[in-house]
Motif scaffolding. Structure first.
Motif, PDB file in Angstrom:
ATOM      1  N   HIS A 107     -12.125  31.876  43.493  1.00 41.87           N
ATOM      2  CA  HIS A 107     -12.300  33.291  43.817  1.00 41.87           C
ATOM      3  C   HIS A 107     -10.911  33.886  43.969  1.00 41.87           C
ATOM      4  O   HIS A 107     -10.248  33.661  44.998  1.00 41.87           O
ATOM      5  CB  HIS A 107     -13.099  33.472  45.108  1.00 41.87           C
ATOM      6  CG  HIS A 107     -14.451  32.848  45.074  1.00 41.87           C
ATOM      7  ND1 HIS A 107     -15.468  33.330  44.273  1.00 41.87           N
ATOM      8  CD2 HIS A 107     -14.952  31.750  45.705  1.00 41.87           C
ATOM      9  CE1 HIS A 107     -16.541  32.572  44.450  1.00 41.87           C
ATOM     10  NE2 HIS A 107     -16.258  31.599  45.308  1.00 41.87           N
ATOM     11  N   PRO A 108     -10.440  34.686  43.018  1.00 44.02           N
ATOM     12  CA  PRO A 108      -9.097  35.252  43.130  1.00 44.02           C
ATOM     13  C   PRO A 108      -9.011  36.278  44.263  1.00 44.02           C
ATOM     14  O   PRO A 108      -9.949  37.044  44.489  1.00 44.02           O
ATOM     15  CB  PRO A 108      -8.859  35.894  41.767  1.00 44.02           C
ATOM     16  CG  PRO A 108     -10.207  36.148  41.217  1.00 44.02           C
ATOM     17  CD  PRO A 108     -11.100  35.084  41.774  1.00 44.02           C
ATOM     18  N   VAL A 109      -7.930  36.241  44.978  1.00 45.92           N
ATOM     19  CA  VAL A 109      -7.708  37.177  46.073  1.00 45.92           C
ATOM     20  C   VAL A 109      -6.767  38.264  45.563  1.00 45.92           C
ATOM     21  O   VAL A 109      -5.647  37.982  45.160  1.00 45.92           O
ATOM     22  CB  VAL A 109      -7.098  36.470  47.298  1.00 45.92           C
ATOM     23  CG1 VAL A 109      -6.802  37.451  48.414  1.00 45.92           C
ATOM     24  CG2 VAL A 109      -8.008  35.372  47.769  1.00 45.92           C
ATOM     25  N   ARG A 110      -7.242  39.525  45.608  1.00 44.41           N
ATOM     26  CA  ARG A 110      -6.390  40.637  45.122  1.00 44.41           C
ATOM     27  C   ARG A 110      -6.215  41.660  46.212  1.00 44.41           C
ATOM     28  O   ARG A 110      -6.934  41.906  47.044  1.00 44.41           O
ATOM     29  CB  ARG A 110      -7.026  41.270  43.899  1.00 44.41           C
ATOM     30  CG  ARG A 110      -7.081  40.277  42.780  1.00 44.41           C
ATOM     31  CD  ARG A 110      -7.624  40.945  41.538  1.00 44.41           C
ATOM     32  NE  ARG A 110      -7.890  39.926  40.563  1.00 44.41           N
ATOM     33  CZ  ARG A 110      -7.354  39.925  39.381  1.00 44.41           C
ATOM     34  NH1 ARG A 110      -6.542  40.847  39.001  1.00 44.41           N
ATOM     35  NH2 ARG A 110      -7.639  38.972  38.529  1.00 44.41           N
TER      36      ARG A 110
END
Length: 110
Positions: A107-110
């Motif tokens: 889950h990419p954190v942006r």
């Protein structure tokens, strides 16, 4: 016969250039250098025959130490595998997992 028993003859020989040979060859050469320095002679120029002799002796000892080390480790491996084959209940086979089962979802954190 000597340091290594006859059953070690089945093992492949160690490389000529290995860590023990190089290290003990260097130790032999530096021993000749220190002896020259203690006797107030020029360390690099005098006693070249002793430098070659001591480094050759160190290389020889390092080669045979590597041979003995390989024998000891192969004997330990053989005993370990024999113990595992005689006691399979103590070492159950684990189920192999795929990489997707091991990795967590990304889950990419942006």
């Amino acid at each position: 016969m000597g340091l290594v028993p006859d059953e070690a003859k089945a093992l492949p020989p160690p490389d000529i250039v290995n860590r023990n040979s190089v290290w003990l060859g260097f130790v032999g050469w530096s021993t000749a250098m220190l002896h020259n320095a203690f006797c107030h002679r020029p360390p690099l120029k005098s006693g070249v025959h002793r430098q070659v002799l001591f480094s050759t002796i160190g290389w020889f000892l390092g080669y045979h130490i590597s041979k003995y080390e390989n024998y000891i480790y192969s004997k330990l491996d053989r005993d370990m595998y024999q113990y595992i084959s005689l006691h399979p209940d103590a070492f159950p086979r684990s189920e192999k997992k795929t990489l997707a089962e091991v990795m967590e979802p990304f889950h990419p954190v942006r």
